[in-house]
Design an enzyme around this catalytic site. Sequence first.
Site, PDB file in Angstrom:
ATOM      1  N   TYR A 123     -10.155  15.669  71.920  1.00  0.00           N
ATOM      2  CA  TYR A 123      -9.371  14.478  72.268  1.00  0.00           C
ATOM      3  C   TYR A 123      -9.443  13.384  71.209  1.00  0.00           C
ATOM      4  CZ  TYR A 123      -8.878  16.707  76.776  1.00  0.00           C
ATOM      5  OH  TYR A 123      -8.574  17.598  77.770  1.00  0.00           O
ATOM      6  N   LYS A 169     -18.240  27.456  73.766  1.00  0.00           N
ATOM      7  CA  LYS A 169     -17.523  28.650  73.284  1.00  0.00           C
ATOM      8  C   LYS A 169     -18.038  28.958  71.883  1.00  0.00           C
ATOM      9  CE  LYS A 169     -14.178  31.700  73.837  1.00  0.00           C
ATOM     10  NZ  LYS A 169     -14.178  32.763  74.868  1.00  0.00           N
ATOM     11  N   ASP A 201     -15.209  30.494  79.437  1.00  0.00           N
ATOM     12  CA  ASP A 201     -14.378  31.387  80.253  1.00  0.00           C
ATOM     13  C   ASP A 201     -15.200  31.997  81.387  1.00  0.00           C
ATOM     14  OD1 ASP A 201     -15.710  32.503  78.113  1.00  0.00           O
ATOM     15  OD2 ASP A 201     -14.135  33.901  77.548  1.00  0.00           O
ATOM     16  N   ASP A 225     -12.654  18.803  81.206  1.00  0.00           N
ATOM     17  CA  ASP A 225     -11.404  18.376  81.822  1.00  0.00           C
ATOM     18  C   ASP A 225     -10.859  19.499  82.698  1.00  0.00           C
ATOM     19  OD1 ASP A 225      -9.117  16.993  82.419  1.00  0.00           O
ATOM     20  OD2 ASP A 225      -8.244  17.091  80.412  1.00  0.00           O
ATOM     21  N   ASP A 229     -11.110  19.948  87.093  1.00  0.00           N
ATOM     22  CA  ASP A 229      -9.929  20.066  87.962  1.00  0.00           C
ATOM     23  C   ASP A 229      -9.980  21.364  88.756  1.00  0.00           C
ATOM     24  OD1 ASP A 229      -8.922  17.677  86.967  1.00  0.00           O
ATOM     25  OD2 ASP A 229      -6.874  18.446  86.839  1.00  0.00           O
TER      26      ASP A 229
HETATM   27 MG    MG Z   1      -7.575  15.659  84.010  1.00  0.00          MG
END
Ligand code: MG
Length: 331
Positions: A123, A169, A201, A225, A229
Amino acid sequence: MRVAVIPGDGIGPEVISAAVRAIEVVADDLEMVTADMGLGAFQRTGSYLPERTLELLRDVPAALFGAITSPLSYDASYRSPLLRIRKEFDLYANIRPVRRLQPDIGMVDLDVIIVRENTEGMYTGVERDIDGGVVTERKVTRRACERLVDRAVRLCREQGRKRLTCVHKSNVLRRSDGLFREVFYERTEGQGIETNDMLVDAAAAALVSKPRELDVLVTLNLYGDILSDEAAALAGGLGFAPSVNMGDKLALFEPTHGSAPDIAGKGLANPVAAMLSAAMMLRHLGMGEKASRMERAIEGTLSRGNRTADAGGRLGTEGFTTAYLEVLGSL
Ligand code: MG
Ligand code: NAI
């Protein structure tokens, strides 16, 4: 003690007003100062993040925030006030506890806390054109990894959590994620908590297939992130998902959901995520007993069958809040 309350846009003011009522009865000594931010603030004051709000935030240890609506039409000068706050106050850890509160809510019996890096990783927003496409810069620094892992270790201690899992990862991103994994084992050694690491994963699958093996996860920005969710959806949806953006001076508590324009103004919003965020704020301010009382009352309200529409029930925000206040009074 003084804290900021920032209702924001859409269902923000609806769920925050419910959360404020939910706190008031357990912590009547807390002074809550309301401040403006978001699209409504822009329409009223010409600024998405008025200076007065920033000044207040510089002055308080914690803030309770609802949600804001992003402007629909493209405006090149728009900078998300939330991203500005994250940067200005260096809110480097995004912490999301995810727990299924009742057997008929959600799909998986989860009880995990996700600690997500909040300042760098994927980000950075630095992208450049190359022949035939775009390159995105992804940044992982030792300092960001260290303070993130330290924060996660502290959280395990404070909350009596047993196992901390590093999610990465590094089989592909050998140097950047390799650094994160290396720092993880450096900083957790000798801290008296069980540690392990998982590829992202595999962690995404484990949330569904082996939820009880996961306790606290510490991870980089993009992975956190997505996993948070996923976890929130598995445990009952956005209406139940609290969070905090944590820095060293300020902690901003907020429901994970947005301003939900589709149901805003109708009194339908589920206030649980905002109430749980408020309880987290009390715990952060050293009022752990009061926070637990709120959480017990929220669970008690749900266990008596009270549900808003997103959880298959018929109550609105007001009905649920009234039921909560009754249960709290009976505890
Ligand atoms: Mg989000
Ligand atoms: P959203 O989270 O606002 O809504 C997604 C879906 O979940 C909608 O159908 C909504 O009705 C439902 N929902 C969300 N919270 C709920 C609650 N408490 N009770 C019942 N149902 C609930 O996400 P969406 O629609 O992608 O974004 C709407 C606006 O919110 C956009 O302007 C977006 O930029 C903003 N947003 C703001 C955030 C923040 O302030 N932290 C976070 C996410 C989005």
